[in-house]
Design an enzyme around this catalytic site. Structure first.
Site, PDB file in Angstrom:
ATOM      1  N   CYS A   1       0.837  -1.200   0.000  1.00 53.99           N
ATOM      2  CA  CYS A   1       0.000   0.000   0.000  1.00 53.99           C
ATOM      3  C   CYS A   1       0.875   1.254   0.000  1.00 53.99           C
ATOM      4  O   CYS A   1       0.661   2.170  -0.794  1.00 53.99           O
ATOM      5  CB  CYS A   1      -0.918  -0.032   1.227  1.00 53.99           C
ATOM      6  SG  CYS A   1      -2.124   1.296   1.255  1.00 53.99           S
ATOM      7  N   CYS A   2       1.886   1.281   0.881  1.00 52.49           N
ATOM      8  CA  CYS A   2       2.805   2.436   0.904  1.00 52.49           C
ATOM      9  C   CYS A   2       3.547   2.553  -0.421  1.00 52.49           C
ATOM     10  O   CYS A   2       3.829   3.653  -0.893  1.00 52.49           O
ATOM     11  CB  CYS A   2       3.812   2.299   2.045  1.00 52.49           C
ATOM     12  SG  CYS A   2       3.190   2.773   3.662  1.00 52.49           S
TER      13      CYS A   2
ATOM     14  N   CYS B   1       7.622   4.021   5.793  1.00 46.69           N
ATOM     15  CA  CYS B   1       6.742   3.798   4.652  1.00 46.69           C
ATOM     16  C   CYS B   1       7.501   3.264   3.448  1.00 46.69           C
ATOM     17  O   CYS B   1       6.913   2.723   2.525  1.00 46.69           O
ATOM     18  CB  CYS B   1       6.027   5.088   4.279  1.00 46.69           C
ATOM     19  SG  CYS B   1       7.129   6.425   3.829  1.00 46.69           S
TER      20      CYS B   1
ATOM     21  N   CYS C   1      -3.402   4.309   9.495  1.00 42.92           N
ATOM     22  CA  CYS C   1      -2.130   3.788  10.013  1.00 42.92           C
ATOM     23  C   CYS C   1      -1.489   4.737  11.026  1.00 42.92           C
ATOM     24  O   CYS C   1      -0.269   4.695  11.234  1.00 42.92           O
ATOM     25  CB  CYS C   1      -1.167   3.520   8.861  1.00 42.92           C
ATOM     26  SG  CYS C   1      -1.821   2.413   7.615  1.00 42.92           S
TER      27      CYS C   1
ATOM     28  N   CYS D   1      -1.028   8.527   7.240  1.00 41.78           N
ATOM     29  CA  CYS D   1      -2.382   8.232   6.765  1.00 41.78           C
ATOM     30  C   CYS D   1      -3.292   7.881   7.936  1.00 41.78           C
ATOM     31  O   CYS D   1      -2.859   7.297   8.939  1.00 41.78           O
ATOM     32  CB  CYS D   1      -2.340   7.050   5.807  1.00 41.78           C
ATOM     33  SG  CYS D   1      -1.467   7.404   4.269  1.00 41.78           S
TER      34      CYS D   1
HETATM   35  S1  SF4 Z   1       0.489   4.690   5.635  1.00 41.72           S
HETATM   36 FE1  SF4 Z   1      -1.126   3.102   5.564  1.00 41.72          FE
HETATM   37  S2  SF4 Z   1      -2.777   3.886   4.248  1.00 41.72           S
HETATM   38 FE2  SF4 Z   1      -0.952   5.181   3.944  1.00 41.72          FE
HETATM   39  S3  SF4 Z   1       0.039   4.363   2.157  1.00 41.72           S
HETATM   40 FE3  SF4 Z   1       1.013   3.353   3.920  1.00 41.72          FE
HETATM   41  S4  SF4 Z   1      -0.176   1.477   4.382  1.00 41.72           S
HETATM   42 FE4  SF4 Z   1      -1.373   2.775   2.935  1.00 41.72          FE
END
Ligand code: SF4
Length: 243
Positions: free
Chosen positions: A120-121, A227, A204, A201
């Site tokens: 996701c990151c 991240c 998180c 985010c």
């Molecule tokens: S901090 Fe969480 S929601 Fe944001 S990009 Fe990374 S995993 Fe995704």
């Protein structure tokens, strides 16, 4: 000293010349001095971000500021960004984000953060950032040694993936940050007083208890502390080819 675009040996030369400096004095040669490369500030508009943004506004307010909007940020962060940009007169703020096609393909329900936060990151932060910093030779980060054990050896300048990273606050404490903000009348991120000391985010980011690392609320309960944008294995922008 001859100034040239960054290479490992040039960063070593810059370190010999500027490595004893920090804060605005370390920033100055790269945004308002004789550095010939193109430099951008990468800002999350988080709890401590106003310090570097303010320094930049005094030294070179037209310096590009890159802001990665992952699409999962707090509304408070977006409003804080607007407040700081207007207040400080920054003229080149570049918002970047994930490619919609990639989100549709890999995170259509917006739950990838729970299933695979590294991925996701990667698609929401790392790839957009890599694209955004492609035109620059150097980028400025707000990382500090005190924030986490993983940052305890942070250097003022680094050479990573062919670009120089400038870390003007590497040796600052939280008291230094707070004192600077107070002296310059800088507003706090609205979530800070609610216990959020490091803000990313929404899914998180958690509050931090007294005595914890300031970044302890990031990815709480997961085996993850960064991240990916500050890891040497950061994937180059051409990894965007073909999803
Ligand atoms: S901090 Fe969480 S929601 Fe944001 S990009 Fe990374 S995993 Fe995704």
């Amino acid at each position: 000293m001859d100034i040239a675009l960054p290479s490992v040996s040039q960063v070593e030369a810059y370190l010999a010349r500027y490595g004893h400096l920090s804060g605005k004095e370390l920033l100055r040669p790269f945004v308002a001095g004789d550095y010939p490369g193109r430099t951008a500030l990468v800002s999350s508009f988080g709890t401590d971000s106003s310090v570097l943004l303010h320094m930049l506004s005094e030294l070179a307010p037209a310096t590009p500021v890159v802001f990665v909007n992952t699409g999962r940020l707090f509304g408070e962060t977006l409003r804080y960004r607007d407040q700081l940009v207007g207040m400080l007169g920054l003229t080149d703020v570049r918002e970047v984000g994930p490619e919609p096609m990639r989100i549709d393909a890999e995170d259509p329900e917006g739950l990838l953060f729970a299933k695979d936060p590294d991925r996701c990151c990667h698609i929401r932060k790392t790839l957009p950032l890599n694209r955004a910093i492609q035109p620059f030779d150097a980028w400025i980060t707000g990382r500090k040694r005190f924030q986490a054990a993983t940052r305890a050896n942070l250097q003022p300048l680094e050479m990573v993936e062919g670009k120089m990273k400038i870390n003007p606050l590497y040796d600052w404490s939280q008291a230094d940050v707070d004192g600077y903000m107070e002296r310059h009348g800088l507003p706090h991120h609205p979530l800070r007083e609610d216990g959020f000391l490091s803000i990313g985010c929404m899914p998180c980011t958690d509050r931090v208890a007294p005595g914890e690392d300031p970044r302890a609320g990031r990815w709480r309960g997961k085996d993850k502390t960064e991240c990916g944008i500050h890891l040497p294995s950061n994937v180059p922008a051409n990894a965007m080819d073909g999803i």
